[in-house]
Design an enzyme around this catalytic site. Structure first.
Site, PDB file in Angstrom:
ATOM      1  CG  HIS A   9     -11.247   3.765 -30.772  1.00 44.44           C
ATOM      2  ND1 HIS A   9     -12.080   4.914 -31.644  1.00 44.44           N
ATOM      3  CD2 HIS A   9     -12.084   3.567 -29.856  1.00 44.44           C
ATOM      4  CE1 HIS A   9     -13.238   4.834 -30.944  1.00 44.44           C
ATOM      5  NE2 HIS A   9     -13.199   3.993 -29.940  1.00 44.44           N
ATOM      6  CE1 TYR A  59     -10.024   3.646 -23.360  1.00 41.50           C
ATOM      7  CE2 TYR A  59      -9.123   5.721 -23.099  1.00 41.50           C
ATOM      8  CZ  TYR A  59     -10.072   4.944 -23.550  1.00 41.50           C
ATOM      9  OH  TYR A  59     -11.146   5.502 -24.403  1.00 41.50           O
TER      10      TYR A  59
END
Length: 359
Positions: A62, A332
């Site tokens: 993303h 992440y």
């Protein structure tokens, strides 16, 4: 008579030892030191980097995005479900990010049906709640191993420049749930605006109310603007950055609003498998309103350096045992650390500000 064994103090210390062991195990798993040694958060991010035109300093997945800010206001129903301060504070300032699914920060907006939304809420008592959602209704795989296998099988074969279909067949045989996501991706309409996109949290979380009652929920942000799909003409000719441009036009005319809705699980619903949607018949509650008032390029915006870790949660909300949820949190962290090192080393592909720092 045998000498009594001093078991009392040891028994009192046992819970502390167990807590320390669990914490150590979590750190070890995040670091990729134990568990399935063939799959670590580092390896998952290596695959993400290799799957497209990754740029240093950007997120490993993303990568393309835009920052936004606004407010979150809870409804009276929210405080009945959880003691979280976010559900009793009248209004909370938020920082968020819209994103595309590619790891190429310059990919055309119409290339994928997937759009993402991430939100950070900080309440007046200092607690932090970070939410990460996507426009798909369920996740691609039930486990991190299945998701990794799908991504590896989707990489081009050096000999042909295309993915090897036999590899994907083998993945589908081992992880049949992936076929449902592939079918969705092939047929899902692409929204023509971020402002009319529904964003779903496909992982389950536990809400605890003032009486100590727990409820497992999945949440979503549902736009008040009606959905509209990209037309075939738009798919062919739309500007590569049309979603960001549309967002600016809409915000110039006024705020954009989403209702935050939780779906409440019933006994037997798959709490730890995000690849399976819960039935639409499950009860729902609207727990808040997100109002977006301003957007800014991520290179200079406040969202750029936030790690939207979905396991950063306030009191009253807890993560489930969903393995994908915990894998996302670990991955992440790896992505965040890598891009921060690149920015600090001056290797970032972000534009450079007047003071020479990467922005």
């Amino acid at each position: 008579m045998p000498t009594p064994t001093p078991r009392g103090p040891m028994l009192l210390l046992l819970p502390i030892f167990l807590i320390l062991a669990v914490v150590a195990a979590l750190f070890a798993w995040v670091g990729g030191w134990i568990g399935n040694r063939d799959l670590t958060p580092q390896k998952m991010m290596d695959t993400a980097q290799a799957s497209g035109k990754q740029q240093p300093g950007f997120r490993r997945a993303h990568s393309k995005g835009v920052c936004f800010d606004g407010t979150f206001a809870p409804t009276p129903a929210a405080a009945k479900l959880s003691t979280a301060r976010a559900f009793s504070q009248p209004s909370i300032a938020v920082i968020g990010r819209f994103s595309a699914s590619s790891n190429n920060p310059y990919a055309p907006d119409g290339a994928s049906p997937v759009r993402g939304m991430a939100v950070q809420l900080k309440t007046d008592d200092g607690q932090d709640w970070r939410i990460a959602m996507n426009s798909f209704p369920f996740f691609a795989a039930a486990t991190a191993q299945g998701f990794q296998a799908m991504n590896e099988a989707g990489q081009p074969d050096p000999a042909t420049g295309k993915p090897d279909p036999d590899k994907m067949k083998a993945v589908l045989a081992a992880h049949p749930e992936i076929a449902a996501f592939q079918a969705w991706a092939k047929t899902a309409p692409r929204s023509d605006s971020l402002g009319n996109t529904r964003f779903n949290g496909v992982n389950a979380f536990r809400l605890t109310d003032a009486q100590g009652v727990d409820r497992m929920v999945r949440w979503s942000m549902r736009p008040r603007a009606p959905f509209a799909a990209m037309t075939p003409e738009q798919l062919k000719s739309a500007d590569a950055n049309f979603l960001g441009e549309d967002l600016e036009r809409r915000l110039a005319a006024g705020p954009l609003v989403w209702d935050m809705v939780v779906q409440i699980a019933a006994p037997g619903d798959p709490i730890t498998d995000p690849s399976k949607a819960w039935p639409d018949s499950r009860p729902e509650a609207t727990i808040g309103t997100l109002t977006v008032v301003h957007a800014e390029a991520q290179a200079t915006g406040p969202c750029r350096d936030i790690n939207f870790d979905p396991l950063i949660l306030p009191d009253g909300i807890a993560g489930s045992d969903d393995p994908i949820l915990h894998a996302r949190s670990a991955a992440y962290s790896v992505s965040f650390n890598r891009r921060e090192r690149e920015i600090s080393a001056g290797k970032s592909a972000y534009p450079t500000s007047q003071n020479g720092s990467a922005r």
